[in-house]
Design an enzyme around this catalytic site. Structure first.
Site, mmCIF file in Angstrom:
data_model
loop_
_atom_site.group_PDB
_atom_site.id
_atom_site.type_symbol
_atom_site.label_atom_id
_atom_site.label_comp_id
_atom_site.label_asym_id
_atom_site.label_seq_id
_atom_site.Cartn_x
_atom_site.Cartn_y
_atom_site.Cartn_z
ATOM 1 N N TYR B 155 0.851 -1.175 0.000
ATOM 2 C CA TYR B 155 0.000 0.000 0.000
ATOM 3 C C TYR B 155 0.889 1.228 0.000
ATOM 4 O O TYR B 155 1.988 1.216 0.532
ATOM 5 C CB TYR B 155 -0.889 -0.038 1.248
ATOM 6 C CG TYR B 155 -1.580 1.267 1.542
ATOM 7 C CD1 TYR B 155 -2.754 1.582 0.884
ATOM 8 C CD2 TYR B 155 -1.048 2.177 2.443
ATOM 9 C CE1 TYR B 155 -3.388 2.789 1.130
ATOM 10 C CE2 TYR B 155 -1.680 3.378 2.694
ATOM 11 C CZ TYR B 155 -2.845 3.683 2.040
ATOM 12 O OH TYR B 155 -3.464 4.880 2.278
ATOM 13 N N TRP B 157 1.248 5.565 -1.845
ATOM 14 C CA TRP B 157 0.842 6.478 -2.913
ATOM 15 C C TRP B 157 1.734 6.387 -4.132
ATOM 16 O O TRP B 157 1.527 7.121 -5.089
ATOM 17 C CB TRP B 157 0.776 7.900 -2.380
ATOM 18 C CG TRP B 157 -0.528 8.191 -1.725
ATOM 19 C CD1 TRP B 157 -1.210 7.388 -0.860
ATOM 20 C CD2 TRP B 157 -1.336 9.361 -1.896
ATOM 21 N NE1 TRP B 157 -2.380 7.992 -0.478
ATOM 22 C CE2 TRP B 157 -2.481 9.205 -1.083
ATOM 23 C CE3 TRP B 157 -1.184 10.529 -2.625
ATOM 24 C CZ2 TRP B 157 -3.479 10.168 -1.012
ATOM 25 C CZ3 TRP B 157 -2.175 11.491 -2.537
ATOM 26 C CH2 TRP B 157 -3.316 11.307 -1.748
#
Lengths: 211, 824
Positions: B155, B157
């Protein structure tokens, strides 16, 4: 520059010393390297440095730092860790980035010095080896080109070769002291701090070209 | 010179330069570029290349193959201050340059000791060797164990663009037989879990009531725990920064704004707003106090409640003290919890119904213990005000990211070039082997409790027994909580692979590290402002990958080859093939809307394709259709209405941590607790000049660090009490850990609260010490690792208490980026 600037070193001797420095900063030391450095001075790999007057203090500091790290295997790991931290980016803010761009202008890598060095390499018909895909203003690239220019100038006596060598020396003399300071700030082993200080002291010496 | 000494070691052998392979081309630019830097220097001719990042659209100036500078796109109304960070990311001293393997792992593989992870003893290896090691371990675990032994819940960005490496990772593992993945995120798991029960949708997604209607119709805008100016600098895709126009217009219109926040935030200052310094974590109590005022003074919109909501009676009983707790939620009751005077609470309630009111909330109030409650309470309050579906009224949970209040254009939506696909069922996945998907924030629980059961959103599952993880484009040693607990738990992994662009803390704690290219070094495509679809951007490669980095697609394709699934993975498509496919699909979709888009080559040459805003979209009001006819346009909830009381949640039986209507539940730790061992609340808001931890490794950090460390906001009185002055190095600590930071003494933070931005890189002084100090200021060393509730199991990072003291003695040397300052 201090007192060292008054001293000069013959081109071939200078080249040997610079080549050794390039190798010290070019990749982590292997076990055999550590053992070779720890051999008695006259047979050790640091001999090209020892024979230059006034560098003995830094050479001794390098050796002492190595001894303080313990047995060779342990020393190899500690030095590798330091190499990764200082020169491979692992240290982040505690790095001593071995790039001229890190010490000039904005401090970002790959800036004007990299462009200038790329041009110089092109002019000299040189390129980095495939296993060293580094920025052209990497310390080791500059040292390696300086090494070549010293040897070439000593043999050819050509003024442009000598000018190339002189230019590179002056270039590095401008930023290697800051690099050495970063090494002193962040190197926990003391070995690379001493080696960088030695290099800064060496670069403060002028080249004595053969008559 | 001894021949022995010069031939027995690498010091005697290594060469770094060679004669150029193309001397005949001397003087011809490009062809003569030295080989090593040739890859980095030969990509572009001199000139500018338009591309994009999480910080905006920009032109990259290329000089001699180098990304020499960046400048913002001329149509960016308010370029972000950290845009230069794009250049820093490429040329950071922290850049991962080569494939590296932890020495112990290289020697002993997955059986290697794990205590020295994070100590930095890496060995450079070839790409071939690194990928062999990764492939061997994937195969071993898929064969000997099963997909439940592999965790790919990676996980983060990542870098901007549609070529999503996390989808590539999933695809690769799915083709191999599967792996354990994760659901939701660390940003808004609470909202994502609760809002489908309340509104039938994740309100924080998609277009919101336009900024224009707020400017034209709202009398009062309440910004509740949100700072749109701060957060809109960045985007999950590429920001348009259009919300800045809104802020400017709000200011010009002299609209009344109220900011409920323990910190006087940037937007409050910009808009000269009224600051109500609410006590952290008491937001639900304030909402209930406001609701009680509206109810007890008969000021609420009874028609709206009757026509558009379900379950108000039970909630009203709870407000009036007829619920199980027997406590009436008066303004006085709320005042005790929030420390806002009761008269001010009543006054705010009166103002909210005196005219048109838009309530804007952020997400920090749901990133806390019982974080599902506040979004629910907010919707309930807005329902009682009765303006949902009216221009400039109601509520929004996403005005702080991606300019979601900008009008939607006629542009097409854009798909994904990489599909994760479905698990190839090479093995059956028995139930006793655990869940195939875990809530992302519960990764450490999974590591600590393999085989144990946990509850999530009405279901009961088992944690799988994972042995390996592969993380790409994310930094769990930033975004996860309780760092010291996490470090210990991370040792459960026998193999940790990190594929990234920089030596993040996560990379340093890995076994195998693979250098990925940045967006500037590869081609991609992306929508500028994903919700309103402002423009489609050809994210052209500006320079070739530096050092030995490779694009994510290149890396995964090579790994797939090693695993014998190369063709299945790539389908014979190059990166550009996939980008083109995405474009063609968008073009076809646009054609359906009678919007013409050029051929791909023309688009690629053009660089950016802007779309038009249909006039009607400028006045879009969310839920207007529902308001117009709640029967025809019913919400996708069980009753078709806004559910103030939820029967599905009631059935889950989460009475203690997620009851079936908005409820005040005391968090695990907060300012109102009796135990004052750690008397200060720690606010861990999103940073101003970073995207979470992205850019922390760059020179952008020089814009905000204090004493070389993360800034720690502390109130003047709290600082005085502790003898702390502006610029001092402080130690922030609690029972979970300790960090150093630089003090910023200010009255723009409420007494009793300190703020450390999230995203500071973890910098442990001694990795062998379980309670080592983080020298730089990673706030997640201090935050607890508990789920919001059994419903969302989201992060509770905003539930955190600590103490602060002036650091005495010589602080551990973290002289951030001081090397350039030493330059001659």
């Amino acid at each position: 520059m201090g007192e060292n600037s008054l001293l000069s070193v013959s081109a071939p001797v200078y080249a040997d010393a610079i080549r050794l420095c390039a190798r010290l900063f070019g990749s982590p030391l292997e076990l055999a390297d550590v053992e070779a450095i720890l051999r008695p001075e006259e047979s050790g790999v640091l001999k090209p440095l020892i024979r230059i007057e006034g560098l003995s203090r830094e050479v001794e500091a390098m050796a002492a730092a190595l001894v303080a790290l313990g047995p060779s295997q342990k020393a190899e790991i500690a030095l590798n860790r330091a190499f990764c931290q200082l020169f491979m980016g692992l240290g982040g803010p505690k790095s001593a980035a071995p790039y001229e761009s890190a010490y000039r202008g904005s401090g970002r890598l790959y800036q004007e010095p990299a462009g200038e060095m790329a041009l110089l390499l092109r002019q000299q018909g040189m390129e980095t080896t495939t296993d060293f895909p580094e920025a052209p203003d990497h310390l080791v690239v500059e040292l390696a080109l300086f090494d070549d220019a010293l040897r070439l100038g000593a043999v050819s006596g050509d003024e442009s070769d000598m000018a190339t060598a002189e230019g590179l020396r002056e270039r590095m003399e401008g930023w290697v002291p800051a690099f050495a300071q970063s090494c002193r700030d962040h190197d926990r082993t003391g070995f690379y701090a001493s080696a960088a200080s030695l290099l800064a002291a060496l670069l403060a010496r002028t080249v004595d070209w053969p008559a | 010179m001894s021949s022995l000494s010069l031939t027995s070691c690498s010091l005697s052998r290594r060469r770094f330069l060679k004669v150029s392979s193309s001397l005949t081309a001397l003087g011809v630019a490009g062809a003569m570029l030295p080989m090593g830097m040739g890859r980095a220097f030969a990509a572009g001719e001199a000139g500018e290349v338009l591309s994009g990042s999480h910080f905006g659209v920009f032109y990259g100036k290329v000089e001699d193959g180098r990304l020499a500078s960046v400048r913002p796109w001329e149509k960016d109304p308010h370029p972000a201050e950290m845009l230069d960070g794009v250049q820093d990311i490429v040329y950071s001293a922290s850049r991962i340059r080569y494939p590296m393997v932890r020495r112990a792992y290289l020697e002993k593989g997955p059986q290697a000791e794990r205590d020295s992870r994070g100590a930095g003893d890496f060995v450079r290896v070839s790409w071939d060797q690194a990928l062999d090691l990764v492939a061997k371990e994937i195969k071993r675990l898929e064969d000997e164990e099963g997909p439940w032994a592999l965790y790919t819940g990676s996980y983060g960005w990542r870098s901007a663009g549609r070529m999503n490496p996390q989808a590539m990772l999933q695809r690769l593992f799915n083709l191999m037989g599967g792996s354990v993945s994760s659901s939701s995120n660390y940003s808004k798991a609470g909202i994502e879990a609760i809002m489908p029960y309340v509104m039938g949708m994740i309100e924080a997604e998609g277009p919101q009531t336009t900024f224009k209607t707020v400017n034209e119709h709202s009398d009062l805008v309440v910004f509740w725990a949100v700072d749109p100016v701060n957060n809109n600098r960045i985007s999950n895709t590429i920001p348009s920064h259009d919300e800045w126009n809104w802020i400017d217009e709000l200011k010009a219109a002299n609209k009344k704004t109220v900011f409920l926040n323990p910190v006087k935030v940037e937007s409050c200052n910009d808009l000269n707003g009224e600051w109500i310094a609410i006590r952290p974590q008491s937001d639900v109590a304030l909402a209930l106090g406001l609701c009680h005022t509206l109810l007890s003074e008969d000021l609420y919109d009874k028609d709206f409640i009757a026509d558009y909501t379900y379950g108000f009676e039970q909630f009203a009983d709870y407000l009036m003290g007829k619920g199980s707790d027997g406590v009436e939620k008066t303004a006085e009751w709320a005042s005790e919890i929030t420390e806002i005077p009761a008269d001010d609470i009543r006054d705010l309630a009166h103002r909210m119904v005196a005219g048109r009111t838009m309530i804007v909330s952020g997400w920090s109030t749901q990133r806390q213990h019982h974080g599902e409650q506040f979004p629910w309470a907010l919707v309930t309050l807005a329902s009682m005000i009765g303006q949902i579906g009216l221009p400039g009224g109601g509520f929004s949970q996403r005005y702080h990211l991606d300019a979601c209040g900008a009008p939607v254009t006629n542009g097409p939506s854009i798909g994904s070039p990489i599909s994760a696909g479905k698990r190839k069922e090479t093995k059956e996945w028995p139930e006793e082997k655990g869940a195939q998907i875990i809530p992302v924030a519960r990764v450490v629980d999974m590591l600590e409790k393999p085989g144990e059961s946990y509850e999530h959103n009405g279901g009961t599952h088992l944690y799988p027994d994972v042995k390996m993880t592969y993380w790409v484009g994310g930094n769990p040693f930033h975004h996860h909580q309780d760092r010291n607990r996490m470090r210990k738990a991370w040792k459960k992994f026998e193999t940790v692979v990190v594929q990234d662009i920089e030596w993040t803390a996560s990379a340093r704690f890995a076994d195998i590290v693979l250098p990925a290219a940045t967006t500037a070094e590869r081609n991609d495509i992306e929508m500028v402002s994903p919700t309103c679809r402002k423009a489609l951007l050809a994210m052209k490669k500006i320079i070739d990958p530096v050092f030995e980095s490779r694009s994510d697609y290149d890396i995964f394709s090579a790994l797939a080859d090693k695993l014998g699934i190369g063709q299945e993975f790539s389908e014979g498509k190059s990166e550009m093939d996939r980008i083109k496919e995405v474009y063609e699909a968008a073009k076809a979709q646009a054609a359906g809307k009678k919007v013409e888009m050029p051929e791909f080559d023309a688009f690629w040459e053009q660089g950016i394709l802007e779309f038009e805003v249909p006039e009607k979209n400028r006045d879009y009001v969310k839920h207007a259709e529902f308001r117009e006819d709640p029967l025809i346009n019913m919400l996708p909830t069980p009753t078709g209405k806004i559910e103030i009381y939820s029967k599905p949640i009631e059935k889950m039986g989460y009475t203690e941590d997620c009851p079936p209507h908005p409820t005040w539940i005391e968090p695990m730790e907060w300012l109102g607790q009796k135990d004052k061992t750690y008397p200060l609340h720690v606010n861990s808001a999103h940073p101003k000049y970073r995207l979470h931890s992205q850019l922390a490794g760059t020179k952008v950090r020089e814009q905000y660090t204090v004493a070389g460390r993360e800034p720690c906001l502390i109130n003047t009185k709290d600082a005085e009490k502790r003898g702390i002055a502006n610029g001092d190095i402080v130690r922030v600590f609690n029972g979970r850990g300790q960090v150093l930071a630089g003090a910023v003494v200010t009255d723009e933070i409420r007494p009793g609260v300190v703020r450390l931005w999230e995203g500071g890189w973890y910098d442990p002084e001694d990795v062998s010490d379980d309670n080592t100090i983080c020298k730089y200021g990673d706030v997640n060393v201090l935050t607890p690792d508990i789920g919001t509730s059994r419903l969302a199991q989201g992060t509770s990072a905003a539930t955190c208490m600590a103490e602060v003291e002036k650091f005495k003695g010589e602080a551990p040397a973290v002289t951030v980026f001081d090397a350039p300052k030493d330059a001659a």
